[in-house]
Design an enzyme around this catalytic site. Structure first.
Site, PDB file in Angstrom:
ATOM      1  N   GLY A 106       0.023   4.915   4.577  1.00 53.59           N
ATOM      2  CA  GLY A 106       0.808   4.187   3.574  1.00 53.59           C
ATOM      3  C   GLY A 106       2.342   4.599   3.677  1.00 53.59           C
ATOM      4  N   GLY A 107       2.465   5.431   2.602  1.00 54.07           N
ATOM      5  CA  GLY A 107       3.914   6.066   2.430  1.00 54.07           C
ATOM      6  C   GLY A 107       4.608   6.529   3.662  1.00 54.07           C
ATOM      7  N   GLY A 132      -1.654   7.677  -2.205  1.00 49.59           N
ATOM      8  CA  GLY A 132       0.102   7.758  -2.849  1.00 49.59           C
ATOM      9  C   GLY A 132      -0.218   8.826  -3.802  1.00 49.59           C
ATOM     10  N   SER A 137      -2.579   9.949   1.724  1.00 43.95           N
ATOM     11  CA  SER A 137      -1.659  11.030   1.682  1.00 43.95           C
ATOM     12  C   SER A 137      -1.947  11.731   3.118  1.00 43.95           C
ATOM     13  CB  SER A 137      -1.819  11.896   0.503  1.00 43.95           C
ATOM     14  OG  SER A 137      -1.499  11.129  -0.670  1.00 43.95           O
ATOM     15  N   GLU A 170     -10.904   5.492   2.493  1.00 45.87           N
ATOM     16  CA  GLU A 170      -9.533   5.868   1.552  1.00 45.87           C
ATOM     17  C   GLU A 170     -10.011   6.423   0.177  1.00 45.87           C
ATOM     18  OE1 GLU A 170      -6.024   4.135   3.258  1.00 45.87           O
ATOM     19  OE2 GLU A 170      -6.771   2.580   2.005  1.00 45.87           O
ATOM     20  N   GLU A 223      -6.351  -0.914  -3.699  1.00 52.31           N
ATOM     21  CA  GLU A 223      -5.523  -1.740  -4.781  1.00 52.31           C
ATOM     22  C   GLU A 223      -5.675  -3.181  -4.667  1.00 52.31           C
ATOM     23  OE1 GLU A 223      -1.902  -0.553  -2.422  1.00 52.31           O
ATOM     24  OE2 GLU A 223      -2.377   1.481  -2.782  1.00 52.31           O
ATOM     25  N   ASN A 234       0.171   1.070   6.907  1.00 51.56           N
ATOM     26  CA  ASN A 234      -0.004  -0.187   5.725  1.00 51.56           C
ATOM     27  C   ASN A 234       1.354   0.009   4.799  1.00 51.56           C
ATOM     28  OD1 ASN A 234      -0.819  -1.564   3.456  1.00 51.56           O
ATOM     29  ND2 ASN A 234      -2.258  -0.186   2.923  1.00 51.56           N
ATOM     30  N   TRP A 235       2.109  -1.011   5.050  1.00 48.13           N
ATOM     31  CA  TRP A 235       3.449  -0.869   4.536  1.00 48.13           C
ATOM     32  C   TRP A 235       3.363  -1.316   3.022  1.00 48.13           C
ATOM     33  CZ3 TRP A 235       7.612  -3.629   8.346  1.00 48.13           C
ATOM     34  CH2 TRP A 235       7.565  -2.910   9.390  1.00 48.13           C
ATOM     35  N   LYS A 236       2.369  -2.018   2.337  1.00 48.40           N
ATOM     36  CA  LYS A 236       2.222  -2.384   1.260  1.00 48.40           C
ATOM     37  C   LYS A 236       3.186  -3.294   0.954  1.00 48.40           C
ATOM     38  CE  LYS A 236      -0.501   1.631   0.266  1.00 48.40           C
ATOM     39  NZ  LYS A 236      -1.088   2.685  -0.619  1.00 48.40           N
ATOM     40  N   HIS A 286      -8.578  -3.215   0.741  1.00 50.34           N
ATOM     41  CA  HIS A 286      -7.907  -1.945   0.048  1.00 50.34           C
ATOM     42  C   HIS A 286      -8.323  -1.803  -1.236  1.00 50.34           C
ATOM     43  CE1 HIS A 286      -4.717   0.648  -0.857  1.00 50.34           C
ATOM     44  NE2 HIS A 286      -4.693   0.642   0.464  1.00 50.34           N
TER      45      HIS A 286
HETATM   46  P1  PGA Z   1      -0.807   6.717   1.374  1.00 48.05           P
HETATM   47  O1  PGA Z   1      -1.452   5.013   1.335  1.00 48.05           O
HETATM   48  O2  PGA Z   1      -0.713   7.103   2.841  1.00 48.05           O
HETATM   49  O3  PGA Z   1       0.448   6.395   0.680  1.00 48.05           O
HETATM   50  O4  PGA Z   1      -1.733   7.553   0.386  1.00 48.05           O
HETATM   51  C1  PGA Z   1      -2.724   5.062   2.185  1.00 48.05           C
HETATM   52  C2  PGA Z   1      -3.232   3.636   1.832  1.00 48.05           C
HETATM   53  O5  PGA Z   1      -3.302   3.086   0.794  1.00 48.05           O
HETATM   54  O6  PGA Z   1      -3.588   2.853   2.866  1.00 48.05           O
END
Ligand code: PGA
Length: 251
Positions: free
Chosen positions: A235-236, A174, A214, A168, A98, A9-11, A96
């Site tokens: 994500g990251g 994050g 994470s 999640e 966010e 998930n590149w966001k 998600h």
């Molecule tokens: P993260 O994000 O791996 O940076 O914690 C995961 C996500 O939000 O899908």
């Protein structure tokens, strides 16, 4: 049987040029190994068509990070599920945290998005998870159950079977603070039970439930070793081909 899946998930990261370069790197790295899981990258809308042009779709799936809750029309700035599908994308992240937190997406809106994604042949990667306060006050199982029931339990068993779920915990996204493998397993087993109660054991057993928050090359193997953890939404660590591959290779 359910599949193991690692999805990036590149966001809101990478320019188009950076994103195409990263997608090419992941695509090349995947050719060198025989992954024991399906691999998908979910990228910004602006990148979808170009990324689709540089990846080998047999090795690497492509997804969007969102889609609109309307089919088409006067919704300036929105991107429909049909538009996403027309780029060659096959997946879409929905719900998600966010999007729920910053853009007011609730179960009613998400229901529409899921229906439109499925109607356009996209596989939703549907996210659920509690915030820290709910983890600490012990309501986390009920919170996640309600998220699933409200947005997804109107689906037929056939349509539900097309979903991928991603647990999640919001406090782990994050933050560098991962759920322990036992915390993840407790929730994933619970989610599978919730699905079994509604749709039966077969549907539940066939649903891939990913962990996100994470997840890194250093903790992925322990998480993925749990019987109900079928992979990760990353994500990251998906923004670097080497660390993303470290997670893919944790299977
Ligand atoms: P993260 O994000 O791996 O940076 O914690 C995961 C996500 O939000 O899908």
């Amino acid at each position: 049987m359910r599949k193991n899946i690692v999805a990036g998930n590149w966001k809101m990261n990478t320019t188009l040029q950076e994103g195409v370069k990263l997608a090419k790197e992941v695509n090349e790295e995947l050719k060198k190994v025989t992954p024991k899981c399906e691999v998908v990258i979910c990228v910004p809308f602006t990148h979808l068509a170009s990324v689709n042009g540089v990846i080998d779709s047999n090795n690497l799936g492509l997804g969007a990070e969102n889609c609109a809750d309307h089919k088409s029309g006067a919704y300036t700035g929105e991107i429909s599920a049909a538009m996403v599908a027309s780029t060659g994308a096959t997946h879409v992240i929905l719900g998600h945290s966010e999007r729920r937190q910053y853009y007011g997406e609730n179960s009613e809106i998400l229901k529409e998005k899921v229906n439109l994604a499925l109607a356009n042949g996209l596989t939703p990667i549907f996210c659920i998870g509690e915030v820290l306060e709910q983890r600490e006050n012990g309501s986390y199982l009920e919170v996640v159950k309600a998220q699933i029931e409200e947005a997804l339990f109107g689906l037929s068993p056939e349509d539900f079977g097309k979903l991928i779920l991603a647990y999640e915990p919001v406090w782990a996204i994050g933050t560098g603070k991962t759920a322990t493998d036992d915390q993840a397993e407790e929730m994933h087993a619970f989610i599978r039970g919730v699905i079994a109660d509604k749709y039966g054991k077969e549907v539940a057993d066939n649903t891939s439930i990913l962990y996100g928050g994470s997840c890194k090359p250093t903790n992925a193997a322990a998480l993925f070793a749990k019987p109900n953890v079928d992979g990760g939404l990353i994500g990251g660590a998906s923004l670097d081909a080497e660390s993303f591959m470290g997670i893919v290779n944790a299977f």
